[in-house]
Enzyme design. Structure first.
Site, PDB file in Angstrom:
ATOM      1  CB  SER A  29     -29.551  -1.185  24.515  1.00  0.00           C
ATOM      2  OG  SER A  29     -28.282  -1.306  23.920  1.00  0.00           O
ATOM      3  CD  GLN A  38     -26.958  -4.109  16.673  1.00  0.00           C
ATOM      4  OE1 GLN A  38     -26.956  -3.335  17.634  1.00  0.00           O
ATOM      5  NE2 GLN A  38     -28.076  -4.653  16.215  1.00  0.00           N
ATOM      6  CB  ALA A  49     -30.387 -15.761   5.798  1.00  0.00           C
ATOM      7  N   GLY A  50     -29.630 -12.881   7.915  1.00  0.00           N
ATOM      8  CA  GLY A  50     -28.496 -12.107   8.396  1.00  0.00           C
ATOM      9  C   GLY A  50     -28.162 -12.433   9.837  1.00  0.00           C
ATOM     10  CB  SER A  51     -25.836 -10.795  12.226  1.00  0.00           C
ATOM     11  OG  SER A  51     -26.343  -9.470  12.099  1.00  0.00           O
ATOM     12  CG  MET A  52     -32.184  -9.357  14.095  1.00  0.00           C
ATOM     13  SD  MET A  52     -31.727  -8.973  15.787  1.00  0.00           S
ATOM     14  CE  MET A  52     -31.409  -7.229  15.644  1.00  0.00           C
ATOM     15  CB  CYS A  75     -33.467  -2.216  15.297  1.00  0.00           C
ATOM     16  SG  CYS A  75     -33.289  -3.695  14.294  1.00  0.00           S
ATOM     17  NE  ARG A 120     -27.594   2.750  19.842  1.00  0.00           N
ATOM     18  CZ  ARG A 120     -27.886   3.567  20.847  1.00  0.00           C
ATOM     19  NH1 ARG A 120     -27.531   4.839  20.787  1.00  0.00           N
ATOM     20  NH2 ARG A 120     -28.529   3.124  21.901  1.00  0.00           N
TER      21      ARG A 120
END
Length: 453
Positions: free
Chosen positions: A109, A120, A211-214, A50, A52
């Site tokens: 970050s 990531q 519905a992804g990892s995030m 999101c 970089r």
């Protein structure tokens, strides 16, 4: 070959540029393929999150490598090179390695110490491996980064102190809803607690889009924050059901998003869609609650900018989250930086030792050849009556041991000095003093590279 990183992040570029530069799916696969076809590049992986987009490559020439990477990134992002270049930064060799270690530790970050970046980086390495663009150099470097990131989080307090992006986003949502960060709603909002009986989202209904990892992290964070209910909406229902398995989370189809919006207080959207998933018309048509808070964590954005202009609607994107400072303490940050320096020093030593290793191998090989020749000459001059086979074996063993002892100090010392200023000159001196054939040294280098490859 040398490690090179070319990238842009929340520190160098505005969110709008990061949105356009983000690569995933087929675009990422094509970028990896084209980078591998670039003449200066031997290996490559891409970290695209999101906040970089960074390309790590093993290159044989600095300027040619930078040019090729910049041009290909611009082409695949659909941004002109002239527009993209001002936002790019470049790190080379030790600085590139140190940057990756700092990134994996969460030091670079938006929220220092956040935990998601390590996963990531791991995903970026896995994608590169699946596409055949990860070799020995970057594979070893990637493992070093993951180990360093894990070490930072187990040996310091940065993991406890550093809030995740989602935690920061939830705090902002709670403030927009008029709820104190410690828990329960203030004012006329719905009362009652979530699973923990309190938290920033206590009593609020949360909708997670994607519905992804995030999204999985969003569901976990909403649950810990006391949400009264959590609904997951996704285009592929089976993915949403897998995410919701074993929890109180309910699932809805993406086609039913308007109805789900009407029942939500907070919407956390983090899909990988190429364009807006939530439009102004969709939100206008929904009989929504007020206030309704959108946390748009996607790159590019899931929520159409015009949604923010609707009455009673608050949209919080990555630009808002980026405004919030570090949650880690100065002591935690200093401790992690010390870990990064320690791991970087170890990496330098290993690389320097590997650089002189072919000279050491060639020297020992030449010594062994000389010993074997002299022992063969001795055996040819003697008969069985002069010395027994056992005696000859003992002589051979003694001679080899003497040679090993004589070579031990210079070969160990040349590895130790390899990292010092002019360290290569010590290896060169060995080659000259012992009259080592350059072709033998080169052959050892090639054989090592082929075996490791």
């Amino acid at each position: 070959m040398s490690v090179l990183v070319v990238g842009l992040s929340h520190k160098s570029a505005p969110v709008t540029t990061l949105e356009r530069a983000a690569v995933s799916g087929d675009t990422l696969a094509k970028l990896l393929r084209d980078l591998m076809h670039a003449e200066p590049v031997a290996e490559v992986f891409v970290v695209s999150t999101c906040h970089r987009v960074e390309i790590y490559a093993d290159v044989d020439r600095f300027h040619a490598g930078v040019t090729a990477i910049c041009e290909l990134l611009a082409r695949h992002c659909g941004i002109s090179t002239g527009e993209l270049t001002p936002y790019l930064y470049v790190h080379y060799e030790d600085r590139a390695v140190g940057h990756l270690l700092a990134v994996a530790c969460g030091l670079d970050s938006v929220v220092v110490g956040e935990t998601q970046i390590l996963g990531q980086v791991r995903s970026a390495l896995k994608v590169a491996e699946e596409h055949g663009t990860l070799g020995r150099v970057l594979g070893d470097l990637g493992r070093l980064a993951l180990r360093t990131g894990k070490r930072a989080r187990t040996q310091t307090g940065i993991d406890r102190a550093g809030l995740s992006l989602l935690s920061v986003a939830v705090e902002l949502a709670a403030a927009s809803l008029g709820m104190p960060s410690g828990g329960g709603p203030s004012g006329g909002g719905p009362s009652g607690g979530g699973p923990s009986g309190g938290g920033p989202l206590a009593g609020r209904d949360v909708l997670v889009v994607g519905a992804g990892s995030m999204s999985a992290l969003a569901v976990a964070t909403a649950g810990r924050s006391g949400a009264a209910s959590i609904v997951v909406a996704n285009r592929t229902r089976s993915h949403a059901e897998r995410l919701a398995a074993g929890t109180r989370v309910t699932v809805t189809a993406l086609a039913d998003l308007p109805a789900a919006l009407a029942a939500a207080d907070v919407v956390i959207s983090c899909t990988g869609a190429a364009g807006p998933v939530i439009t102004r018309d969709m939100v206008s048509a929904a009989g929504r609650r007020s206030p309704l808070v959108f946390l748009d964590l996607a790159m590019p954005r899931d929520v159409e900018p015009a949604v923010a202009g609707l009455p009673g609607v608050v949209v919080i994107g990555m630009d808002r989250i980026s405004e919030h400072g570090t949650a880690a303490t100065a002591d935690d940050i200093a401790a992690v930086r010390a870990i990064v320096e320690d791991e970087l020093a170890g990496y330098r030593s290993a690389v320097d030792a590997a650089r002189v290793a072919p000279t050491v191998v060639a020297l020992r090989a030449k010594a062994a050849t000389v010993v074997d020749a002299e022992l063969a000459r001795l055996a040819g001059r003697l008969t069985a009556d002069d010395l027994s086979k056992h005696a000859l074996d003992e002589i051979a063993h003694t001679v080899r041991r003497v040679v090993d002892k004589l070579l031990h100090a210079p070969t160990v010392r040349v590895k130790e000095l390899a990292g010092s200023p002019g360290g290569e000159e010590y290896a060169a001196a060995l080659r000259v003093l012992f009259d080592l054939d350059p072709r033998v040294v080169e052959a050892v280098t090639r054989a090592a590279a082929e075996q490791e490859g």
